[in-house]
Design a protein around this motif. Structure first.
Motif, PDB file in Angstrom:
ATOM      1  N   GLY A 266       0.801  -1.217   0.000  1.00  0.00           N
ATOM      2  CA  GLY A 266       0.000   0.000   0.000  1.00  0.00           C
ATOM      3  C   GLY A 266       0.832   1.265   0.000  1.00  0.00           C
ATOM      4  O   GLY A 266       1.759   1.415   0.790  1.00  0.00           O
ATOM      5  N   GLY A 267       0.493   2.195  -0.885  1.00  0.00           N
ATOM      6  CA  GLY A 267       1.202   3.468  -0.966  1.00  0.00           C
ATOM      7  C   GLY A 267       2.577   3.348  -1.562  1.00  0.00           C
ATOM      8  O   GLY A 267       3.444   4.187  -1.301  1.00  0.00           O
ATOM      9  N   ASN A 268       2.791   2.314  -2.416  1.00  0.00           N
ATOM     10  CA  ASN A 268       4.125   2.161  -2.998  1.00  0.00           C
ATOM     11  C   ASN A 268       4.455   3.314  -3.942  1.00  0.00           C
ATOM     12  O   ASN A 268       3.578   4.050  -4.395  1.00  0.00           O
ATOM     13  N   ASN A 269       5.717   3.463  -4.250  1.00  0.00           N
ATOM     14  CA  ASN A 269       6.217   4.647  -4.951  1.00  0.00           C
ATOM     15  C   ASN A 269       5.607   4.828  -6.338  1.00  0.00           C
ATOM     16  O   ASN A 269       5.288   5.956  -6.742  1.00  0.00           O
ATOM     17  N   LEU A 270       5.419   3.735  -7.073  1.00  0.00           N
ATOM     18  CA  LEU A 270       4.828   3.846  -8.403  1.00  0.00           C
ATOM     19  C   LEU A 270       3.403   4.394  -8.320  1.00  0.00           C
ATOM     20  O   LEU A 270       3.035   5.320  -9.036  1.00  0.00           O
ATOM     21  N   ALA A 271       2.592   3.802  -7.444  1.00  0.00           N
ATOM     22  CA  ALA A 271       1.204   4.223  -7.309  1.00  0.00           C
ATOM     23  C   ALA A 271       1.103   5.676  -6.868  1.00  0.00           C
ATOM     24  O   ALA A 271       0.264   6.440  -7.363  1.00  0.00           O
ATOM     25  N   MET A 272       1.941   6.075  -5.931  1.00  0.00           N
ATOM     26  CA  MET A 272       1.866   7.435  -5.411  1.00  0.00           C
ATOM     27  C   MET A 272       2.276   8.469  -6.453  1.00  0.00           C
ATOM     28  O   MET A 272       1.652   9.545  -6.551  1.00  0.00           O
ATOM     29  N   SER A 273       3.273   8.164  -7.247  1.00  0.00           N
ATOM     30  CA  SER A 273       3.692   9.108  -8.290  1.00  0.00           C
ATOM     31  C   SER A 273       2.588   9.329  -9.305  1.00  0.00           C
ATOM     32  O   SER A 273       2.319  10.459  -9.729  1.00  0.00           O
ATOM     33  N   VAL A 274       1.924   8.236  -9.682  1.00  0.00           N
ATOM     34  CA  VAL A 274       0.826   8.354 -10.644  1.00  0.00           C
ATOM     35  C   VAL A 274      -0.374   9.042 -10.005  1.00  0.00           C
ATOM     36  O   VAL A 274      -1.007   9.911 -10.614  1.00  0.00           O
ATOM     37  N   ALA A 275      -0.727   8.664  -8.775  1.00  0.00           N
ATOM     38  CA  ALA A 275      -1.878   9.256  -8.100  1.00  0.00           C
ATOM     39  C   ALA A 275      -1.739  10.775  -7.972  1.00  0.00           C
ATOM     40  O   ALA A 275      -2.723  11.506  -8.146  1.00  0.00           O
ATOM     41  N   ALA A 276      -0.547  11.242  -7.680  1.00  0.00           N
ATOM     42  CA  ALA A 276      -0.332  12.691  -7.566  1.00  0.00           C
ATOM     43  C   ALA A 276      -0.655  13.383  -8.878  1.00  0.00           C
ATOM     44  O   ALA A 276      -1.306  14.435  -8.903  1.00  0.00           O
ATOM     45  N   THR A 277      -0.228  12.790  -9.974  1.00  0.00           N
ATOM     46  CA  THR A 277      -0.492  13.364 -11.294  1.00  0.00           C
ATOM     47  C   THR A 277      -1.973  13.326 -11.623  1.00  0.00           C
ATOM     48  O   THR A 277      -2.536  14.293 -12.155  1.00  0.00           O
ATOM     49  N   VAL A 278      -2.631  12.216 -11.314  1.00  0.00           N
ATOM     50  CA  VAL A 278      -4.068  12.087 -11.558  1.00  0.00           C
ATOM     51  C   VAL A 278      -4.828  13.182 -10.816  1.00  0.00           C
ATOM     52  O   VAL A 278      -5.704  13.857 -11.384  1.00  0.00           O
ATOM     53  N   LEU A 279      -4.511  13.387  -9.554  1.00  0.00           N
ATOM     54  CA  LEU A 279      -5.212  14.394  -8.754  1.00  0.00           C
ATOM     55  C   LEU A 279      -4.949  15.803  -9.274  1.00  0.00           C
ATOM     56  O   LEU A 279      -5.850  16.648  -9.292  1.00  0.00           O
ATOM     57  N   GLU A 280      -3.735  16.063  -9.708  1.00  0.00           N
ATOM     58  CA  GLU A 280      -3.410  17.377 -10.273  1.00  0.00           C
ATOM     59  C   GLU A 280      -4.230  17.657 -11.522  1.00  0.00           C
ATOM     60  O   GLU A 280      -4.699  18.787 -11.746  1.00  0.00           O
ATOM     61  N   GLU A 281      -4.428  16.628 -12.354  1.00  0.00           N
ATOM     62  CA  GLU A 281      -5.169  16.799 -13.598  1.00  0.00           C
ATOM     63  C   GLU A 281      -6.669  16.932 -13.364  1.00  0.00           C
ATOM     64  O   GLU A 281      -7.343  17.741 -14.005  1.00  0.00           O
ATOM     65  N   ILE A 282      -7.201  16.127 -12.450  1.00  0.00           N
ATOM     66  CA  ILE A 282      -8.651  16.067 -12.284  1.00  0.00           C
ATOM     67  C   ILE A 282      -9.193  17.130 -11.335  1.00  0.00           C
ATOM     68  O   ILE A 282     -10.251  17.715 -11.605  1.00  0.00           O
ATOM     69  N   ASN A 283      -8.503  17.388 -10.238  1.00  0.00           N
ATOM     70  CA  ASN A 283      -9.044  18.311  -9.238  1.00  0.00           C
ATOM     71  C   ASN A 283      -8.788  19.765  -9.633  1.00  0.00           C
ATOM     72  O   ASN A 283      -8.098  20.527  -8.952  1.00  0.00           O
ATOM     73  N   GLN A 284      -9.398  20.133 -10.758  1.00  0.00           N
ATOM     74  CA  GLN A 284      -9.355  21.498 -11.257  1.00  0.00           C
ATOM     75  C   GLN A 284     -10.784  21.932 -11.552  1.00  0.00           C
ATOM     76  O   GLN A 284     -11.591  21.152 -12.067  1.00  0.00           O
ATOM     77  N   GLU A 285     -11.101  23.161 -11.255  1.00  0.00           N
ATOM     78  CA  GLU A 285     -12.477  23.640 -11.384  1.00  0.00           C
ATOM     79  C   GLU A 285     -13.018  23.452 -12.796  1.00  0.00           C
ATOM     80  O   GLU A 285     -14.140  22.981 -12.990  1.00  0.00           O
ATOM     81  N   ASP A 286     -12.224  23.811 -13.808  1.00  0.00           N
ATOM     82  CA  ASP A 286     -12.697  23.707 -15.182  1.00  0.00           C
ATOM     83  C   ASP A 286     -12.904  22.255 -15.599  1.00  0.00           C
ATOM     84  O   ASP A 286     -13.873  21.933 -16.305  1.00  0.00           O
ATOM     85  N   PHE A 287     -11.985  21.384 -15.181  1.00  0.00           N
ATOM     86  CA  PHE A 287     -12.094  19.963 -15.540  1.00  0.00           C
ATOM     87  C   PHE A 287     -13.369  19.369 -14.947  1.00  0.00           C
ATOM     88  O   PHE A 287     -14.144  18.695 -15.643  1.00  0.00           O
ATOM     89  N   LEU A 288     -13.614  19.611 -13.667  1.00  0.00           N
ATOM     90  CA  LEU A 288     -14.782  19.042 -12.998  1.00  0.00           C
ATOM     91  C   LEU A 288     -16.082  19.641 -13.538  1.00  0.00           C
ATOM     92  O   LEU A 288     -17.083  18.933 -13.688  1.00  0.00           O
ATOM     93  N   ALA A 289     -16.056  20.927 -13.857  1.00  0.00           N
ATOM     94  CA  ALA A 289     -17.245  21.554 -14.443  1.00  0.00           C
ATOM     95  C   ALA A 289     -17.568  20.927 -15.791  1.00  0.00           C
ATOM     96  O   ALA A 289     -18.747  20.740 -16.141  1.00  0.00           O
ATOM     97  N   ALA A 290     -16.534  20.589 -16.543  1.00  0.00           N
ATOM     98  CA  ALA A 290     -16.745  19.956 -17.849  1.00  0.00           C
ATOM     99  C   ALA A 290     -17.352  18.570 -17.689  1.00  0.00           C
ATOM    100  O   ALA A 290     -18.190  18.145 -18.491  1.00  0.00           O
ATOM    101  N   VAL A 291     -16.945  17.837 -16.645  1.00  0.00           N
ATOM    102  CA  VAL A 291     -17.534  16.523 -16.382  1.00  0.00           C
ATOM    103  C   VAL A 291     -19.026  16.659 -16.109  1.00  0.00           C
ATOM    104  O   VAL A 291     -19.849  15.900 -16.643  1.00  0.00           O
ATOM    105  N   LYS A 292     -19.403  17.633 -15.288  1.00  0.00           N
ATOM    106  CA  LYS A 292     -20.817  17.858 -14.996  1.00  0.00           C
ATOM    107  C   LYS A 292     -21.589  18.212 -16.260  1.00  0.00           C
ATOM    108  O   LYS A 292     -22.693  17.697 -16.500  1.00  0.00           O
ATOM    109  N   SER A 293     -21.003  19.071 -17.085  1.00  0.00           N
ATOM    110  CA  SER A 293     -21.662  19.496 -18.308  1.00  0.00           C
ATOM    111  C   SER A 293     -21.858  18.324 -19.270  1.00  0.00           C
ATOM    112  O   SER A 293     -22.942  18.147 -19.848  1.00  0.00           O
TER     113      SER A 293
END
Length: 382
Positions: A266-293
Protein backbone atom coordinates in the motif's frame (compact mmCIF):
# COMPACT_ATOMS: atom_id res chain seq x y z
CA UNK A 1 -7.68 -25.70 -20.96
CA UNK A 2 -7.41 -22.52 -18.93
CA UNK A 3 -5.10 -22.35 -15.91
CA UNK A 4 -7.33 -19.65 -14.36
CA UNK A 5 -10.18 -20.07 -11.90
CA UNK A 6 -13.49 -19.52 -13.74
CA UNK A 7 -14.71 -16.82 -11.33
CA UNK A 8 -15.19 -14.26 -14.12
CA UNK A 9 -17.49 -14.42 -17.14
CA UNK A 10 -14.99 -13.18 -19.70
CA UNK A 11 -15.69 -11.76 -23.14
CA UNK A 12 -13.83 -13.43 -25.97
CA UNK A 13 -12.11 -10.19 -26.96
CA UNK A 14 -8.77 -9.31 -25.39
CA UNK A 15 -7.93 -5.65 -25.02
CA UNK A 16 -4.28 -5.25 -25.92
CA UNK A 17 -3.86 -1.48 -26.24
CA UNK A 18 -5.61 1.80 -25.67
CA UNK A 19 -5.33 5.47 -26.54
CA UNK A 20 -7.46 8.23 -25.10
CA UNK A 21 -11.09 7.07 -25.08
CA UNK A 22 -10.49 4.08 -27.35
CA UNK A 23 -9.27 0.52 -26.79
CA UNK A 24 -8.15 -2.11 -29.31
CA UNK A 25 -8.54 -5.88 -29.26
CA UNK A 26 -6.28 -8.70 -30.43
CA UNK A 27 -7.75 -8.44 -33.95
CA UNK A 28 -7.07 -4.72 -34.17
CA UNK A 29 -10.74 -3.73 -33.75
CA UNK A 30 -11.31 -0.30 -32.21
CA UNK A 31 -13.92 0.27 -29.47
CA UNK A 32 -15.14 3.43 -27.78
CA UNK A 33 -14.55 2.69 -24.11
CA UNK A 34 -17.61 3.34 -21.93
CA UNK A 35 -16.25 0.98 -19.26
CA UNK A 36 -13.00 2.72 -18.32
CA UNK A 37 -11.81 -0.42 -16.53
CA UNK A 38 -14.97 -0.11 -14.35
CA UNK A 39 -14.52 3.59 -13.49
CA UNK A 40 -10.74 3.30 -13.26
CA UNK A 41 -9.29 4.99 -16.35
CA UNK A 42 -10.82 8.40 -15.68
CA UNK A 43 -8.01 10.04 -17.66
CA UNK A 44 -8.35 7.51 -20.46
CA UNK A 45 -5.56 5.37 -21.83
CA UNK A 46 -1.92 6.42 -22.27
CA UNK A 47 -2.50 9.89 -20.86
CA UNK A 48 0.92 11.51 -21.51
CA UNK A 49 1.33 13.04 -18.06
CA UNK A 50 0.35 9.79 -16.34
CA UNK A 51 2.71 7.76 -18.52
CA UNK A 52 5.50 10.23 -17.83
CA UNK A 53 4.95 10.08 -14.06
CA UNK A 54 5.05 6.28 -14.11
CA UNK A 55 8.18 6.14 -16.26
CA UNK A 56 10.03 8.70 -14.18
CA UNK A 57 9.31 6.88 -10.92
CA UNK A 58 10.07 3.46 -12.46
CA UNK A 59 13.55 4.71 -13.20
CA UNK A 60 14.08 5.59 -9.52
CA UNK A 61 12.55 3.12 -7.04
CA UNK A 62 9.34 1.09 -7.23
CA UNK A 63 8.90 -0.07 -3.66
CA UNK A 64 10.47 0.97 -0.38
CA UNK A 65 8.00 -0.44 2.21
CA UNK A 66 6.17 1.49 4.89
CA UNK A 67 9.08 1.11 7.30
CA UNK A 68 10.54 4.32 5.90
CA UNK A 69 9.44 7.93 5.45
CA UNK A 70 7.55 8.42 2.20
CA UNK A 71 7.19 11.99 0.96
CA UNK A 72 5.25 10.73 -2.06
CA UNK A 73 2.52 9.46 0.29
CA UNK A 74 2.51 12.75 2.17
CA UNK A 75 2.05 14.62 -1.11
CA UNK A 76 -0.90 12.50 -2.28
CA UNK A 77 -2.51 12.57 1.17
CA UNK A 78 -2.39 16.37 1.12
CA UNK A 79 -3.95 16.46 -2.34
CA UNK A 80 -6.72 14.06 -1.27
CA UNK A 81 -7.50 16.13 1.81
CA UNK A 82 -7.80 19.20 -0.43
CA UNK A 83 -7.85 21.55 2.57
CA UNK A 84 -10.17 19.36 4.65
CA UNK A 85 -9.31 17.89 8.06
CA UNK A 86 -8.33 14.40 6.82
CA UNK A 87 -5.40 12.04 7.28
CA UNK A 88 -4.89 9.06 4.99
CA UNK A 89 -4.02 5.37 5.10
CA UNK A 90 -2.93 3.91 1.74
CA UNK A 91 -3.66 0.35 0.65
CA UNK A 92 -4.13 -1.49 -2.65
CA UNK A 93 -7.84 -1.64 -3.47
CA UNK A 94 -11.33 -0.49 -2.60
CA UNK A 95 -12.10 -3.60 -0.58
CA UNK A 96 -8.95 -3.03 1.50
CA UNK A 97 -9.92 0.61 2.05
CA UNK A 98 -13.34 -0.47 3.32
CA UNK A 99 -11.77 -3.14 5.54
CA UNK A 100 -9.65 -0.40 7.10
CA UNK A 101 -12.71 1.80 7.55
CA UNK A 102 -14.63 -0.97 9.33
CA UNK A 103 -11.72 -1.61 11.68
CA UNK A 104 -11.29 2.11 12.30
CA UNK A 105 -14.97 2.62 13.11
CA UNK A 106 -15.12 -0.23 15.60
CA UNK A 107 -11.90 0.69 17.34
CA UNK A 108 -12.66 4.42 17.48
CA UNK A 109 -16.15 4.01 18.93
CA UNK A 110 -15.79 0.82 20.95
CA UNK A 111 -19.01 -0.33 19.29
CA UNK A 112 -19.68 -3.36 17.09
CA UNK A 113 -22.61 -2.79 14.74
CA UNK A 114 -22.20 -1.41 11.20
CA UNK A 115 -25.28 -0.34 9.26
CA UNK A 116 -25.20 -0.66 5.48
CA UNK A 117 -27.90 -0.54 2.81
CA UNK A 118 -29.73 -2.96 0.57
CA UNK A 119 -28.18 -3.37 -2.90
CA UNK A 120 -24.94 -1.76 -1.74
CA UNK A 121 -21.54 -3.04 -2.82
CA UNK A 122 -18.40 -2.54 -0.75
CA UNK A 123 -16.07 -5.32 -1.90
CA UNK A 124 -15.51 -9.07 -1.73
CA UNK A 125 -13.10 -9.59 1.17
CA UNK A 126 -14.86 -10.89 4.29
CA UNK A 127 -15.41 -7.57 6.03
CA UNK A 128 -16.30 -5.68 2.86
CA UNK A 129 -18.56 -8.52 1.70
CA UNK A 130 -20.29 -8.48 5.08
CA UNK A 131 -20.97 -4.76 4.58
CA UNK A 132 -22.42 -5.46 1.12
CA UNK A 133 -26.22 -5.56 1.16
CA UNK A 134 -26.61 -8.24 -1.52
CA UNK A 135 -27.28 -11.68 0.02
CA UNK A 136 -26.70 -13.47 -3.29
CA UNK A 137 -23.05 -12.42 -3.21
CA UNK A 138 -22.61 -13.87 0.27
CA UNK A 139 -23.95 -17.33 -0.61
CA UNK A 140 -21.35 -20.05 -0.22
CA UNK A 141 -19.21 -17.94 2.10
CA UNK A 142 -21.30 -18.05 5.27
CA UNK A 143 -20.93 -17.28 8.06
CA UNK A 144 -20.03 -13.70 7.21
CA UNK A 145 -18.59 -11.29 9.76
CA UNK A 146 -21.07 -10.55 12.54
CA UNK A 147 -22.47 -7.15 13.36
CA UNK A 148 -23.81 -5.91 10.01
CA UNK A 149 -27.37 -4.86 9.27
CA UNK A 150 -28.89 -3.74 5.93
CA UNK A 151 -31.60 -1.10 5.61
CA UNK A 152 -33.56 0.35 2.66
CA UNK A 153 -31.64 3.01 0.71
CA UNK A 154 -33.05 6.55 0.60
CA UNK A 155 -35.42 5.88 3.52
CA UNK A 156 -34.70 7.62 6.82
CA UNK A 157 -37.27 6.09 9.20
CA UNK A 158 -35.71 2.56 9.22
CA UNK A 159 -32.33 4.12 10.03
CA UNK A 160 -33.75 6.23 12.87
CA UNK A 161 -35.27 3.10 14.36
CA UNK A 162 -32.00 1.13 14.25
CA UNK A 163 -29.53 3.78 15.39
CA UNK A 164 -28.64 3.10 19.01
CA UNK A 165 -25.61 2.92 21.29
CA UNK A 166 -24.38 -0.28 19.56
CA UNK A 167 -23.90 1.33 16.12
CA UNK A 168 -20.28 2.15 15.36
CA UNK A 169 -20.88 3.47 11.86
CA UNK A 170 -23.12 3.82 8.85
CA UNK A 171 -21.48 3.04 5.50
CA UNK A 172 -22.98 4.03 2.17
CA UNK A 173 -22.35 4.92 -1.47
CA UNK A 174 -23.51 8.36 -2.60
CA UNK A 175 -24.45 6.68 -5.88
CA UNK A 176 -24.97 2.93 -5.58
CA UNK A 177 -22.88 1.52 -8.40
CA UNK A 178 -23.21 -2.24 -8.65
CA UNK A 179 -26.72 -1.92 -7.20
CA UNK A 180 -28.02 -0.12 -10.30
CA UNK A 181 -26.67 3.48 -10.46
CA UNK A 182 -29.00 4.82 -7.76
CA UNK A 183 -28.14 8.33 -6.49
CA UNK A 184 -28.79 9.29 -2.89
CA UNK A 185 -31.51 11.85 -2.26
CA UNK A 186 -29.94 14.99 -0.82
CA UNK A 187 -32.38 15.41 2.07
CA UNK A 188 -31.95 11.75 3.02
CA UNK A 189 -28.17 11.95 3.03
CA UNK A 190 -28.18 15.14 5.10
CA UNK A 191 -30.53 13.44 7.53
CA UNK A 192 -28.28 10.36 7.73
CA UNK A 193 -25.38 12.61 8.66
CA UNK A 194 -27.46 14.43 11.29
CA UNK A 195 -28.65 11.25 12.98
CA UNK A 196 -25.16 9.71 12.95
CA UNK A 197 -23.79 12.80 14.71
CA UNK A 198 -26.57 12.74 17.28
CA UNK A 199 -26.00 9.04 17.97
CA UNK A 200 -22.19 9.20 18.14
CA UNK A 201 -21.90 6.92 15.10
CA UNK A 202 -19.33 7.53 12.38
CA UNK A 203 -20.41 8.21 8.80
CA UNK A 204 -18.38 6.29 6.20
CA UNK A 205 -18.76 7.31 2.55
CA UNK A 206 -17.63 4.72 0.02
CA UNK A 207 -16.27 6.72 -2.93
CA UNK A 208 -14.56 3.76 -4.60
CA UNK A 209 -16.53 4.17 -7.83
CA UNK A 210 -17.85 7.72 -7.47
CA UNK A 211 -14.63 9.43 -6.39
CA UNK A 212 -11.81 11.15 -8.27
CA UNK A 213 -14.03 13.27 -10.48
CA UNK A 214 -16.47 10.65 -11.78
CA UNK A 215 -19.60 12.61 -10.75
CA UNK A 216 -18.22 16.09 -11.45
CA UNK A 217 -16.73 16.70 -8.00
CA UNK A 218 -13.49 15.31 -6.62
CA UNK A 219 -15.75 13.32 -4.26
CA UNK A 220 -19.45 12.80 -4.91
CA UNK A 221 -20.36 13.68 -1.30
CA UNK A 222 -19.21 17.27 -1.87
CA UNK A 223 -22.32 18.11 -3.90
CA UNK A 224 -24.46 17.06 -0.91
CA UNK A 225 -22.78 19.46 1.52
CA UNK A 226 -22.02 16.77 4.09
CA UNK A 227 -18.88 16.18 6.15
CA UNK A 228 -18.19 12.42 6.52
CA UNK A 229 -15.91 11.04 9.20
CA UNK A 230 -14.31 8.47 6.88
CA UNK A 231 -14.02 8.35 3.08
CA UNK A 232 -12.74 5.40 1.04
CA UNK A 233 -11.32 5.69 -2.47
CA UNK A 234 -9.55 3.45 -4.99
CA UNK A 235 -10.30 2.64 -8.67
CA UNK A 236 -9.48 5.91 -10.50
CA UNK A 237 -6.97 7.22 -7.96
CA UNK A 238 -3.99 6.05 -10.01
CA UNK A 239 -5.77 5.52 -13.36
CA UNK A 240 -5.15 1.77 -13.36
CA UNK A 241 -2.14 1.31 -11.09
CA UNK A 242 -3.52 -0.60 -8.05
CA UNK A 243 -4.07 1.70 -5.08
CA UNK A 244 -6.67 2.40 -2.44
CA UNK A 245 -6.98 4.87 0.40
CA UNK A 246 -8.97 5.50 3.56
CA UNK A 247 -9.35 9.12 4.61
CA UNK A 248 -10.34 9.83 8.19
CA UNK A 249 -10.86 12.92 10.29
CA UNK A 250 -7.67 13.95 12.05
CA UNK A 251 -9.25 13.22 15.43
CA UNK A 252 -9.23 9.53 14.44
CA UNK A 253 -5.47 9.45 13.77
CA UNK A 254 -4.53 8.11 17.20
CA UNK A 255 -6.81 5.08 16.67
CA UNK A 256 -4.48 3.73 13.99
CA UNK A 257 -1.25 3.85 15.96
CA UNK A 258 1.81 1.67 15.28
CA UNK A 259 0.88 -2.00 14.87
CA UNK A 260 -2.87 -1.39 14.55
CA UNK A 261 -3.10 -1.90 10.80
CA UNK A 262 -0.75 -2.28 7.87
CA UNK A 263 0.03 -3.34 4.31
CA UNK A 264 3.10 -4.44 2.38
CA UNK A 265 2.40 -2.80 -0.97
CA UNK A 266 0.00 0.00 0.00
CA UNK A 267 1.20 3.47 -0.97
CA UNK A 268 4.13 2.16 -3.00
CA UNK A 269 6.22 4.65 -4.95
CA UNK A 270 4.83 3.85 -8.40
CA UNK A 271 1.20 4.22 -7.31
CA UNK A 272 1.87 7.44 -5.41
CA UNK A 273 3.69 9.11 -8.29
CA UNK A 274 0.83 8.35 -10.64
CA UNK A 275 -1.88 9.26 -8.10
CA UNK A 276 -0.33 12.69 -7.57
CA UNK A 277 -0.49 13.36 -11.29
CA UNK A 278 -4.07 12.09 -11.56
CA UNK A 279 -5.21 14.39 -8.75
CA UNK A 280 -3.41 17.38 -10.27
CA UNK A 281 -5.17 16.80 -13.60
CA UNK A 282 -8.65 16.07 -12.28
CA UNK A 283 -9.04 18.31 -9.24
CA UNK A 284 -9.35 21.50 -11.26
CA UNK A 285 -12.48 23.64 -11.38
CA UNK A 286 -12.70 23.71 -15.18
CA UNK A 287 -12.09 19.96 -15.54
CA UNK A 288 -14.78 19.04 -13.00
CA UNK A 289 -17.24 21.55 -14.44
CA UNK A 290 -16.74 19.96 -17.85
CA UNK A 291 -17.53 16.52 -16.38
CA UNK A 292 -20.82 17.86 -15.00
CA UNK A 293 -21.66 19.50 -18.31
CA UNK A 294 -20.93 16.36 -20.32
CA UNK A 295 -22.90 14.27 -17.85
CA UNK A 296 -25.91 16.59 -18.10
CA UNK A 297 -25.72 16.41 -21.89
CA UNK A 298 -25.55 12.61 -21.97
CA UNK A 299 -28.42 12.16 -19.49
CA UNK A 300 -30.55 14.63 -21.47
CA UNK A 301 -29.84 12.76 -24.72
CA UNK A 302 -30.63 9.40 -23.19
CA UNK A 303 -33.80 10.60 -21.47
CA UNK A 304 -35.39 10.84 -24.92
CA UNK A 305 -35.37 7.02 -24.97
CA UNK A 306 -38.05 6.84 -22.27
CA UNK A 307 -40.71 8.12 -24.65
CA UNK A 308 -39.35 6.24 -27.66
CA UNK A 309 -38.86 2.75 -26.26
CA UNK A 310 -41.02 0.73 -23.90
CA UNK A 311 -37.83 -1.18 -23.02
CA UNK A 312 -36.39 1.85 -21.19
CA UNK A 313 -37.79 2.38 -17.70
CA UNK A 314 -35.46 5.10 -16.34
CA UNK A 315 -32.26 7.04 -16.91
CA UNK A 316 -30.31 8.20 -13.85
CA UNK A 317 -26.87 9.09 -12.56
CA UNK A 318 -24.47 11.91 -11.72
CA UNK A 319 -21.72 13.30 -13.92
CA UNK A 320 -20.34 10.56 -16.16
CA UNK A 321 -21.72 7.72 -14.05
CA UNK A 322 -24.99 6.93 -15.79
CA UNK A 323 -27.42 4.02 -15.74
CA UNK A 324 -30.23 3.11 -18.13
CA UNK A 325 -32.76 0.80 -16.49
CA UNK A 326 -34.21 -1.67 -18.99
CA UNK A 327 -37.27 -3.87 -18.71
CA UNK A 328 -35.41 -7.19 -18.40
CA UNK A 329 -32.06 -8.93 -18.14
CA UNK A 330 -32.57 -10.22 -21.67
CA UNK A 331 -32.95 -6.67 -23.01
CA UNK A 332 -29.75 -5.67 -21.21
CA UNK A 333 -27.87 -8.59 -22.74
CA UNK A 334 -29.10 -7.67 -26.22
CA UNK A 335 -28.11 -4.02 -25.79
CA UNK A 336 -24.61 -4.92 -24.64
CA UNK A 337 -24.21 -7.14 -27.71
CA UNK A 338 -25.61 -4.43 -29.99
CA UNK A 339 -23.19 -1.91 -28.54
CA UNK A 340 -20.23 -4.21 -29.08
CA UNK A 341 -21.32 -4.68 -32.68
CA UNK A 342 -21.34 -0.88 -32.91
CA UNK A 343 -17.83 -0.83 -31.44
CA UNK A 344 -18.78 0.50 -28.00
CA UNK A 345 -17.94 -1.29 -24.76
CA UNK A 346 -20.29 -0.85 -21.79
CA UNK A 347 -21.27 -2.98 -18.79
CA UNK A 348 -24.16 -3.81 -16.53
CA UNK A 349 -25.11 -2.78 -13.00
CA UNK A 350 -27.42 -5.18 -11.26
CA UNK A 351 -29.64 -7.39 -13.42
CA UNK A 352 -31.25 -4.85 -15.74
CA UNK A 353 -29.23 -1.60 -15.76
CA UNK A 354 -26.87 -0.57 -18.56
CA UNK A 355 -23.94 1.22 -16.92
CA UNK A 356 -22.03 3.92 -18.81
CA UNK A 357 -18.64 5.05 -17.49
CA UNK A 358 -16.70 6.85 -20.25
CA UNK A 359 -13.30 8.41 -19.54
CA UNK A 360 -13.73 11.88 -18.09
CA UNK A 361 -11.53 13.32 -20.84
CA UNK A 362 -14.02 12.39 -23.57
CA UNK A 363 -14.64 15.33 -25.93
CA UNK A 364 -18.09 16.56 -26.92
CA UNK A 365 -18.00 15.18 -30.46
CA UNK A 366 -16.99 11.70 -29.31
CA UNK A 367 -19.61 11.80 -26.57
CA UNK A 368 -22.29 12.75 -29.10
CA UNK A 369 -21.24 9.89 -31.37
CA UNK A 370 -21.40 7.52 -28.42
CA UNK A 371 -24.85 8.76 -27.40
CA UNK A 372 -26.12 8.24 -30.95
CA UNK A 373 -24.90 4.64 -31.05
CA UNK A 374 -26.27 3.90 -27.58
CA UNK A 375 -29.70 5.12 -28.61
CA UNK A 376 -29.56 3.12 -31.85
CA UNK A 377 -28.54 -0.02 -29.94
CA UNK A 378 -31.57 0.32 -27.66
CA UNK A 379 -34.16 1.40 -30.21
CA UNK A 380 -33.64 -1.72 -32.35
CA UNK A 381 -34.73 -3.96 -29.46
CA UNK A 382 -37.78 -6.06 -30.31
Amino acid sequence: MSHLFPNYVRDEIELVSGKGCYVYDQQGNQYLDFVSGIAVNNLGHQHPKVVNALNQQAAKIWHSSNLYTNSLQENVAKKLAAGKDYVTFFCNSGAEANEAAIKMARKATGREKIISFEQSFHGRTYGALSATGQPQLQQGFLPIVEGFEYLPYNQIEPLKEKLDASVAAVILEVVQGEGGIIPAEKEWLKSVEHHCRANGSLLIIDEIQTGIGRTGDLFAFESYAIDPDIVTVAKALANGIPVGAMLGKKKLAEVFGPGSHGTTFGGNNLAMSVAATVLEEINQEDFLAAVKSKGDYLINELNSLIDKSEKVLAVRGKGLMIGIELDSADSLKQVLNNLKTNNILALKAGATVLRLLPPLIIDQQTLAEGAKKIKESILILK
